[in-house]
Design a protein around this motif. Structure first.
Motif, PDB file in Angstrom:
ATOM      1  N   GLY A  38       0.811  -1.198   0.000  1.00 61.35           N
ATOM      2  CA  GLY A  38       0.000   0.000   0.000  1.00 61.35           C
ATOM      3  C   GLY A  38       0.851   1.257   0.000  1.00 61.35           C
ATOM      4  O   GLY A  38       2.089   1.202   0.149  1.00 61.35           O
ATOM      5  N   PRO A  39       0.222   2.429  -0.183  1.00 65.74           N
ATOM      6  CA  PRO A  39       0.954   3.696  -0.165  1.00 65.74           C
ATOM      7  C   PRO A  39       1.754   3.870   1.113  1.00 65.74           C
ATOM      8  O   PRO A  39       1.302   3.473   2.192  1.00 65.74           O
ATOM      9  CB  PRO A  39      -0.165   4.741  -0.278  1.00 65.74           C
ATOM     10  CG  PRO A  39      -1.282   4.020  -0.943  1.00 65.74           C
ATOM     11  CD  PRO A  39      -1.211   2.605  -0.443  1.00 65.74           C
ATOM     12  N   ALA A  40       2.935   4.446   1.001  1.00 59.40           N
ATOM     13  CA  ALA A  40       3.855   4.741   2.109  1.00 59.40           C
ATOM     14  C   ALA A  40       4.659   3.524   2.560  1.00 59.40           C
ATOM     15  O   ALA A  40       5.594   3.665   3.346  1.00 59.40           O
ATOM     16  CB  ALA A  40       3.131   5.364   3.301  1.00 59.40           C
ATOM     17  N   ASP A  41       4.332   2.327   2.071  1.00 58.36           N
ATOM     18  CA  ASP A  41       5.190   1.178   2.362  1.00 58.36           C
ATOM     19  C   ASP A  41       6.556   1.397   1.703  1.00 58.36           C
ATOM     20  O   ASP A  41       6.659   2.056   0.663  1.00 58.36           O
ATOM     21  CB  ASP A  41       4.580  -0.114   1.825  1.00 58.36           C
ATOM     22  CG  ASP A  41       3.454  -0.637   2.695  1.00 58.36           C
ATOM     23  OD1 ASP A  41       3.326  -0.170   3.843  1.00 58.36           O
ATOM     24  OD2 ASP A  41       2.706  -1.508   2.224  1.00 58.36           O
ATOM     25  N   MET A  42       7.591   0.842   2.301  1.00 58.61           N
ATOM     26  CA  MET A  42       8.924   0.890   1.720  1.00 58.61           C
ATOM     27  C   MET A  42       9.237  -0.479   1.121  1.00 58.61           C
ATOM     28  O   MET A  42       9.166  -1.500   1.827  1.00 58.61           O
ATOM     29  CB  MET A  42       9.968   1.243   2.781  1.00 58.61           C
ATOM     30  CG  MET A  42      11.373   1.442   2.236  1.00 58.61           C
ATOM     31  SD  MET A  42      11.548   2.952   1.259  1.00 58.61           S
ATOM     32  CE  MET A  42      11.383   4.202   2.547  1.00 58.61           C
ATOM     33  N   VAL A  43       9.559  -0.508  -0.175  1.00 59.29           N
ATOM     34  CA  VAL A  43       9.838  -1.779  -0.831  1.00 59.29           C
ATOM     35  C   VAL A  43      11.271  -1.803  -1.355  1.00 59.29           C
ATOM     36  O   VAL A  43      11.804  -0.797  -1.811  1.00 59.29           O
ATOM     37  CB  VAL A  43       8.848  -2.051  -1.991  1.00 59.29           C
ATOM     38  CG1 VAL A  43       7.435  -2.195  -1.468  1.00 59.29           C
ATOM     39  CG2 VAL A  43       8.917  -0.971  -3.044  1.00 59.29           C
ATOM     40  N   SER A  46      18.882  -2.352  -8.944  1.00 59.44           N
ATOM     41  CA  SER A  46      18.145  -2.586  -7.700  1.00 59.44           C
ATOM     42  C   SER A  46      17.849  -1.253  -7.027  1.00 59.44           C
ATOM     43  O   SER A  46      18.615  -0.288  -7.162  1.00 59.44           O
ATOM     44  CB  SER A  46      18.942  -3.488  -6.766  1.00 59.44           C
ATOM     45  OG  SER A  46      19.225  -4.731  -7.394  1.00 59.44           O
ATOM     46  N   VAL A  47      16.750  -1.197  -6.277  1.00 64.00           N
ATOM     47  CA  VAL A  47      16.343   0.062  -5.659  1.00 64.00           C
ATOM     48  C   VAL A  47      15.498  -0.215  -4.421  1.00 64.00           C
ATOM     49  O   VAL A  47      14.794  -1.218  -4.342  1.00 64.00           O
ATOM     50  CB  VAL A  47      15.540   0.918  -6.668  1.00 64.00           C
ATOM     51  CG1 VAL A  47      14.228   0.237  -7.054  1.00 64.00           C
ATOM     52  CG2 VAL A  47      15.274   2.310  -6.129  1.00 64.00           C
ATOM     53  N   THR A  48      15.629   0.673  -3.444  1.00 61.57           N
ATOM     54  CA  THR A  48      14.743   0.680  -2.278  1.00 61.57           C
ATOM     55  C   THR A  48      13.995   2.000  -2.302  1.00 61.57           C
ATOM     56  O   THR A  48      14.612   3.068  -2.310  1.00 61.57           O
ATOM     57  CB  THR A  48      15.527   0.535  -0.967  1.00 61.57           C
ATOM     58  OG1 THR A  48      16.220  -0.724  -0.969  1.00 61.57           O
ATOM     59  CG2 THR A  48      14.586   0.584   0.231  1.00 61.57           C
ATOM     60  N   THR A  49      12.675   1.930  -2.330  1.00 65.22           N
ATOM     61  CA  THR A  49      11.885   3.142  -2.554  1.00 65.22           C
ATOM     62  C   THR A  49      10.540   3.065  -1.846  1.00 65.22           C
ATOM     63  O   THR A  49       9.986   1.971  -1.683  1.00 65.22           O
ATOM     64  CB  THR A  49      11.669   3.345  -4.073  1.00 65.22           C
ATOM     65  OG1 THR A  49      10.912   4.531  -4.299  1.00 65.22           O
ATOM     66  CG2 THR A  49      10.934   2.159  -4.673  1.00 65.22           C
ATOM     67  N   PRO A  50      10.000   4.221  -1.430  1.00 61.18           N
ATOM     68  CA  PRO A  50       8.645   4.223  -0.856  1.00 61.18           C
ATOM     69  C   PRO A  50       7.601   4.142  -1.962  1.00 61.18           C
ATOM     70  O   PRO A  50       7.837   4.567  -3.100  1.00 61.18           O
ATOM     71  CB  PRO A  50       8.578   5.568  -0.128  1.00 61.18           C
ATOM     72  CG  PRO A  50       9.509   6.444  -0.889  1.00 61.18           C
ATOM     73  CD  PRO A  50      10.626   5.559  -1.368  1.00 61.18           C
ATOM     74  N   VAL A  51       6.462   3.585  -1.622  1.00 61.02           N
ATOM     75  CA  VAL A  51       5.336   3.562  -2.555  1.00 61.02           C
ATOM     76  C   VAL A  51       4.630   4.913  -2.488  1.00 61.02           C
ATOM     77  O   VAL A  51       4.262   5.378  -1.415  1.00 61.02           O
ATOM     78  CB  VAL A  51       4.355   2.427  -2.200  1.00 61.02           C
ATOM     79  CG1 VAL A  51       3.191   2.397  -3.190  1.00 61.02           C
ATOM     80  CG2 VAL A  51       5.080   1.081  -2.182  1.00 61.02           C
ATOM     81  N   ILE A 105       5.739   3.023  -7.971  1.00 61.55           N
ATOM     82  CA  ILE A 105       7.153   3.160  -7.630  1.00 61.55           C
ATOM     83  C   ILE A 105       7.921   3.343  -8.938  1.00 61.55           C
ATOM     84  O   ILE A 105       7.408   3.028 -10.024  1.00 61.55           O
ATOM     85  CB  ILE A 105       7.708   1.938  -6.872  1.00 61.55           C
ATOM     86  CG1 ILE A 105       7.630   0.676  -7.751  1.00 61.55           C
ATOM     87  CG2 ILE A 105       6.986   1.744  -5.548  1.00 61.55           C
ATOM     88  CD1 ILE A 105       8.357  -0.521  -7.157  1.00 61.55           C
ATOM     89  N   SER A 106       9.133   3.859  -8.835  1.00 62.47           N
ATOM     90  CA  SER A 106       9.987   4.033 -10.011  1.00 62.47           C
ATOM     91  C   SER A 106      11.141   3.048  -9.936  1.00 62.47           C
ATOM     92  O   SER A 106      11.835   2.961  -8.920  1.00 62.47           O
ATOM     93  CB  SER A 106      10.527   5.466 -10.086  1.00 62.47           C
ATOM     94  OG  SER A 106       9.460   6.375 -10.311  1.00 62.47           O
TER      95      SER A 106
END
Length: 208
Positions: free
Chosen positions: A46-51, A62-67, A73-74
């Motif tokens: 969901g929104p605001a989760d960090m993936v 590879s990337v770590t980004t918030p939703v 996400i980008s």
């Protein structure tokens, strides 16, 4: 076998994070609420989760980004991808297919490293003859009694043994009897069901 385990790991990890500690209060048939609560389900992002999107042997991609609030996400090379509403495994498959145009034999793993959306997307509610009807964030392991106590208990006009638990699985809504008086007065926990996100407990008033 290693590849299969790598693909299953994101779903297993996210499910454990969300539902660890959920247990039923009694042994129930499959169509009863405790049996449903005990099942581990895939967490939906969901929104605001960090993936964390991990592309095997390609750390630059590879990337770590918030939703984002729009659920997107980008991802490098791919651009915007919808993450909201998908499980980590589903998102990994989408990104893997998109990257296949650029990277041969690509393998993608997605892990939800921070669960931030479930606090407002996954709630439980209690209404009716309780001191303070409320809607609160779901916590793994919560029971019907926990929710009623959070609401300050029942009013003097309540009819405890006529209470109901309403649950929707997205396709249909089910209703389960809750005998709060038996739970409180007799210690009978048969209907002290373990809650699931979206559950509603209704405590009616007495019929005069």
């Amino acid at each position: 076998m290693r590849l299969r385990l790598r693909r299953l790991w994101p779903s297993i990890l996210a499910s454990v994070l969300v539902l660890a500690g959920c247990t039923s209060m009694s042994t129930m048939p499959d169509d009863d609420p405790n049996a449903q609560s005990a099942r581990v389900e895939n967490y939906r992002i969901g929104p605001a989760d960090m993936v964390q999107v991990d592309v095997w042997r390609n750390p630059d991609v590879s990337v770590t980004t918030p939703v984002r609030p729009d659920g997107m996400i980008s991802v490098p090379l791919v651009g915007d991808v919808r993450a909201g509403g998908r499980t980590p495994e589903e998102l990994a498959e989408v990104v893997e297919q998109a990257l296949g145009y650029y990277i041969r034999d690509t393998e993608v793993t997605v892990i939800v490293t921070e669960l931030n959306s479930h606090e407002y997307l996954y709630r439980v509610r209690v209404t009716g003859a309780v001191e303070t009807p409320l809607s609160m964030a779901f916590r793994p392991g919560m029971t019907v009694l926990d929710l009623v106590l959070e609401a300050g208990g029942m009013t003097e006009f309540a009819s405890p043994n006529r209470s109901r638990l309403y649950r929707s699985d997205g396709k249909e809504r089910r209703t389960y009897p809750v005998r709060l008086d038996d739970i409180l007065a007799d210690g009978d926990l048969t209907t002290n069901y373990t809650l699931r996100p979206g559950d509603i407990v209704a405590v009616p008033e007495r019929l005069f």
